[in-house]
Design an enzyme around this catalytic site. Structure first.
Site, PDB file in Angstrom:
ATOM      1  N   THR A  11     -82.315  20.018  24.484  1.00 30.85           N
ATOM      2  CA  THR A  11     -81.938  18.725  25.065  1.00 30.85           C
ATOM      3  C   THR A  11     -81.927  17.607  24.027  1.00 30.85           C
ATOM      4  O   THR A  11     -81.121  16.677  24.110  1.00 30.85           O
ATOM      5  CB  THR A  11     -82.913  18.390  26.208  1.00 30.85           C
ATOM      6  OG1 THR A  11     -82.721  19.357  27.239  1.00 30.85           O
ATOM      7  CG2 THR A  11     -82.674  17.007  26.780  1.00 30.85           C
ATOM      8  N   SER A  52     -82.623  26.657  24.583  1.00 28.46           N
ATOM      9  CA  SER A  52     -83.665  27.573  24.113  1.00 28.46           C
ATOM     10  C   SER A  52     -83.925  28.758  25.040  1.00 28.46           C
ATOM     11  O   SER A  52     -84.435  29.789  24.590  1.00 28.46           O
ATOM     12  CB  SER A  52     -84.959  26.805  23.868  1.00 28.46           C
ATOM     13  OG  SER A  52     -85.519  26.332  25.078  1.00 28.46           O
ATOM     14  N   THR A  83     -87.048  22.444  25.105  1.00 24.44           N
ATOM     15  CA  THR A  83     -88.419  22.480  25.611  1.00 24.44           C
ATOM     16  C   THR A  83     -88.698  23.708  26.482  1.00 24.44           C
ATOM     17  O   THR A  83     -89.855  24.056  26.700  1.00 24.44           O
ATOM     18  CB  THR A  83     -88.719  21.222  26.452  1.00 24.44           C
ATOM     19  OG1 THR A  83     -87.818  21.190  27.560  1.00 24.44           O
ATOM     20  CG2 THR A  83     -88.589  19.972  25.626  1.00 24.44           C
ATOM     21  N   ASP A  84     -87.625  24.346  26.981  1.00 26.44           N
ATOM     22  CA  ASP A  84     -87.835  25.400  27.978  1.00 26.44           C
ATOM     23  C   ASP A  84     -88.750  26.516  27.477  1.00 26.44           C
ATOM     24  O   ASP A  84     -89.635  26.967  28.188  1.00 26.44           O
ATOM     25  CB  ASP A  84     -86.488  25.978  28.431  1.00 26.44           C
ATOM     26  CG  ASP A  84     -85.715  24.997  29.304  1.00 26.44           C
ATOM     27  OD1 ASP A  84     -86.290  23.976  29.714  1.00 26.44           O
ATOM     28  OD2 ASP A  84     -84.520  25.250  29.570  1.00 26.44           O
TER      29      ASP A  84
HETATM   30  N1  ASP Z   1     -82.209  23.345  28.276  1.00 22.88           N
HETATM   31  C1  ASP Z   1     -83.051  22.750  27.312  1.00 22.88           C
HETATM   32  C2  ASP Z   1     -83.550  23.791  26.325  1.00 22.88           C
HETATM   33  O1  ASP Z   1     -82.829  24.117  25.441  1.00 22.88           O
HETATM   34  C3  ASP Z   1     -84.147  22.034  27.936  1.00 22.88           C
HETATM   35  C4  ASP Z   1     -84.841  21.112  27.008  1.00 22.88           C
HETATM   36  O2  ASP Z   1     -84.656  21.126  25.809  1.00 22.88           O
HETATM   37  O3  ASP Z   1     -85.623  20.336  27.524  1.00 22.88           O
HETATM   38  O4  ASP Z   1     -84.672  24.264  26.418  1.00 22.88           O
END
Ligand code: ASP
Length: 316
Positions: A11, A52, A83-84
């Site tokens: 993100t 991720s 963050t995932d």
């Molecule tokens: N979809 C995102 C990721 O790549 C979510 C994030 O980064 O918060 O994990």
């Protein structure tokens, strides 16, 4: 301070559009940091550019290799990451890298062009921590929402708020305030060093609860190792231990509570941890199922046998 900035997507690198948030042109991280932290000399090292949740363990091992290589010639390494599954990558980095150079993982909960986007603030704080002498030798760190977490304790605990990471039940090692990095705690131990062997394996997690169907366990698909997330300190219904014992792959059990560790000699009833251990199952000790799965995937990438796996978890 010389900071290597490794980018992997997530993100923090995404922008909102009428089709939803997505990755596009690389964000101007280096220009933003040059304005805010003119004392930092940033080397941009793009590693991946993906959400991720789709990372493989081999992808994570590639991030670890790039981080360790960069650590040799920089004062600090910062990794921007979705963050995932950030907690899995940060934990794997703690196993796969060994350097006193700070390696700091960060990300964002809000897309770069959303109101009050948190990515820039997190990245600036991460660079401050990575460049600080106080962070040296403390292992891999997660910096998020001004807090500094030790990677093996950091977990994503919220699906959308900006204060998404926590080290409960312990707490962060420190924080960043008014541009200052303050540590209040330091990790007492480092995790054993492992290396990535290149072999990709299948290591699923099965979480057990009331009504776990013995038939489901019996018909569980073939895999290289199975991680059980079990109630309490590692307990399961008395209908399944014999099935688990007969499984051909190593079976590791973790507590699903998210804190403490698996017990080894407290409960002797059928399905208690003493029964499971007597049947050859391996307790994960202080690792939760997610972390146990990452450690197993790394161990198995080198062809580890069941005794090597038991030795790893037994030494934690
Ligand atoms: N979809 C995102 C990721 O790549 C979510 C994030 O980064 O918060 O994990």
């Amino acid at each position: 301070m010389r900071i290597a900035l490794l980018t992997t997507g997530g993100t923090i690198a995404m922008r909102a559009s009428d089709k939803g948030g997505n990755l596009g042109a690389p964000p101007p991280f280096v220009e933003m940091l040059a304005r805010v932290l003119p004392e930092a000399r940033i080397t941009l090292i793009p590693v991946l550019s993906r959400p991720s949740a789709g990372f493989s363990i081999a992808d994570i091992a590639a991030i670890a290799k790039a981080a360790e290589d960069a650590a040799a010639s920089h004062d600090g390494v910062v990794i921007t990451h979705g963050t995932d599954v950030l907690e899995e990558t940060a934990f794997a980095l703690e196993l796969l890298t060994r350097t006193d150079t700070p390696i700091v993982v960060t990300g964002a909960m809000r897309l770069a062009n959303q109101p009050s986007a948190d990515g820039d603030a997190n990245l600036i704080a991460a660079c401050r921590v990575a460049g600080s002498a106080a962070a040296r030798g403390k292992g891999v760190l997660v910096v998020f929402d001004d807090e500094i977490h030790w990677a093996p304790l950091a977990r994503k605990r919220h699906a959308f708020r900006t204060h998404a990471f926590s080290s409960e039940p312990f707490g962060p090692l420190g924080w960043v305030v008014e541009g200052r990095v303050r540590f209040m705690l330091r990790p007492e131990q480092r995790l054993p060093r492992l290396s990535w062997g290149g072999r990709e394996t299948v290591v699923p997690i099965l979480e057990a609860g009331p009504g776990l169907e013995p038939q489901l366990v019996k018909n569980f698909p073939k895999c290289d190792a199975l991680v059980l997330a079990l109630p309490g300190a590692g307990h399961v219904a008395d209908t399944v231990p014999a099935i688990l014992e007969a499984m051909p792959m190593p079976v590791i059990f973790a507590s699903r509570t998210g804190a403490g560790e698996t017990l080894t000699h407290s409960y002797g009833y059928a399905g208690g941890e003493m029964d499971l251990i007597a049947r050859g199952l391996i307790p994960a000790g202080p690792l939760d199922a997610r972390h146990a799965r990452i450690a197993l995937a790394i161990l198995l990438s080198n062809g580890a046998a069941k005794k090597d796996i038991a030795a790893f978890f037994g030494d934690l």
